[in-house]
Design an enzyme around this catalytic site. Sequence first.
Site, short mmCIF file in Angstrom:
data_model
loop_
_atom_site.label_atom_id
_atom_site.label_comp_id
_atom_site.label_asym_id
_atom_site.label_seq_id
_atom_site.Cartn_x
_atom_site.Cartn_y
_atom_site.Cartn_z
CB VAL A 148 43.61 48.46 37.69
CG1 VAL A 148 44.66 47.37 37.83
CG2 VAL A 148 44.20 49.68 37.00
CB CYS A 149 41.42 43.15 36.80
SG CYS A 149 41.04 41.62 37.66
CB ILE A 150 40.89 43.99 42.54
CG1 ILE A 150 41.59 43.97 43.89
CG2 ILE A 150 39.78 42.96 42.49
CD1 ILE A 150 40.78 44.55 45.02
#
Lengths: 136, 143
Positions: free
Chosen positions: B90-92
């Site tokens: 998941v892209c932070i």
Amino acid sequence: MSDGIKKFMFVNTKAPYGTVYALESLEVVLISAAFDQSVSLVFCDDGVFQIANNQKTDDSGMKNFSPAYKALGDYDINKLYVEKESLEERGLTLDNLMALTYEDEDDDWAEKPSIILVTRAELADLMDEQDVVISS
Amino acid sequence: MNCHKGIRLGKSLMKFTLLINEGPYQHQASDTAYQFAKAALEKGHEIYRVFFYNDGVNNATRLAVPPQDDRNITENWAALAKEHELDMVVCIAAAQRRGMLDADEAGRQGKDADNIHPAFRISGLGQLVEGGIQSDRLLTFGD
């Protein structure tokens, strides 16, 4: 396959505000610069508005992130393809776009335009040459 | 590994990275990506990484309670990941914007709750670019 440089093309098709796609695509582009790959951008459909000049967002409360495109040249990202038909369909010319440039290290750091006007047919050929195409 | 089947059919096996850009239920992108991943794995292909970006980060919530007669998208992904040891990232930056936090991140940001399913991990956009470099194909699921 996993060594060597790959050709990454980021295709921008949506207006800069209204949805977050343009901003978050730009964030990927800036990160990709750190990976020493061959990176190009495309602006087509409403995506051409992403690099329109004189963007003002004060009244809409949106963050104006258009100055970030001017930094692309410093990241060695200097192939920004703009689709001719998309401009024409929207009544725009190159004069309506930001003057995005880069300094060519092979030519005594001469300042050169990063924007390359291409036709829809030429764009199809360019896409065909890529290893990775990410569009939004 | 199903290599023999691949060779017998005269087809080469590929390594994929999947990019999912839309949230669950609102959009079919995540479902389609899931069905693709399942089918590709059954044929012996490799899923190098599944990367969740834009509203796609919402697929990682562990708090969704869909109706019992509907699919549970997050649990479907989690089960597939467990079976095939998938790397689901998941892209932070996209996650933080949208209030998607794991326990570590919640602590760091001074928030009182976290909501990322343990089958997913939070990391940076570099993981997407690296997926594109390491894979034979990067497929985008979204608009």
